[in-house]
Design an enzyme around this catalytic site. Sequence first.
Site, mmCIF file in Angstrom:
data_model
loop_
_atom_site.group_PDB
_atom_site.id
_atom_site.type_symbol
_atom_site.label_atom_id
_atom_site.label_comp_id
_atom_site.label_asym_id
_atom_site.label_seq_id
_atom_site.Cartn_x
_atom_site.Cartn_y
_atom_site.Cartn_z
ATOM 1 N N LYS A 197 99.143 -40.341 -9.600
ATOM 2 C CA LYS A 197 99.932 -39.690 -10.647
ATOM 3 C C LYS A 197 100.595 -38.446 -10.060
ATOM 4 C CE LYS A 197 98.933 -39.641 -15.522
ATOM 5 N NZ LYS A 197 97.977 -39.201 -16.535
HETATM 6 C C1 E4P Z 1 98.708 -39.860 -19.801
HETATM 7 O O1 E4P Z 1 98.574 -40.388 -18.742
HETATM 8 C C2 E4P Z 1 98.188 -38.527 -20.153
HETATM 9 O O2 E4P Z 1 96.960 -38.378 -19.507
HETATM 10 C C3 E4P Z 1 97.909 -38.391 -21.619
HETATM 11 O O3 E4P Z 1 98.405 -39.488 -22.328
HETATM 12 C C4 E4P Z 1 98.278 -37.069 -22.205
HETATM 13 O O4 E4P Z 1 97.943 -37.082 -23.555
HETATM 14 P P1 E4P Z 1 97.787 -35.777 -24.441
HETATM 15 O O5 E4P Z 1 99.161 -35.290 -24.784
HETATM 16 O O6 E4P Z 1 97.038 -36.229 -25.655
HETATM 17 O O7 E4P Z 1 97.030 -34.771 -23.620
#
Ligand code: E4P
Length: 214
Positions: free
Chosen positions: A83
């Site tokens: 990521k």
């Molecule tokens: C995605 O890969 C992220 O980890 C996640 O969906 C972020 O979500 P949030 O906005 O609830 O923190």
Amino acid sequence: MKFFIDTADVKEIRKANEYGLVDGVTTNPSLIAKTGRKFEEVIEEIASIIDGPISVEVTALDTDGMLKQARNLAKMHDNFVIKIPMTLEGMAAVRKLKTEGIKTNVTLVFSANQALIAAKAGATYVSPFVGRLDDISAPGMELIEQIVQIYDNYDFDTEVLVASIRNPIHVMEAAMMGADVATIPFNVIDMLARHPLTTSGIDKFMKDWASVPK
Ligand code: E4P
């Protein structure tokens, strides 16, 4: 459409996996911090539970630092997808990692142009954060519609991974729009199977069944 689970909590991952609803996992530094455990220990345990793509995030902000972390993570397990934050430095890293055969997930995407840049860099997945857009009164799902259209226009291979999902409507709309993946928190996975008429229907059938002579 693939379902990933958006958590680093191995108990939640095991549970959702028992229901056959986990094609992959996404984590981020905040989710890892919530576990109170060491990063490597958590992601190795996740890889021992799920045989599918597992997104693990770099924390360096410069291209060389990202590349170093990405290569180390990619060596740890074949299923790790790296990521990378949506920055110009990040896009340089994505481009290089693609030439090395390392899969990437471009995260923190909030506009169609960011998604276009990620696809041009050769990202495996792009993660638009719909819930965080909704939080600031910008309709998150409209962004998914735009990205799906742009990727279709040019036949980009990058998969649209809907992230920051907060409710079942996000999942349903993502499916209607043809998104490739939804990464869903455990509480929302739980809600997907529920309907009040299903619950009351089961209750009634059970009650009537009890009155059948045995
Ligand atoms: C995605 O890969 C992220 O980890 C996640 O969906 C972020 O979500 P949030 O906005 O609830 O923190």
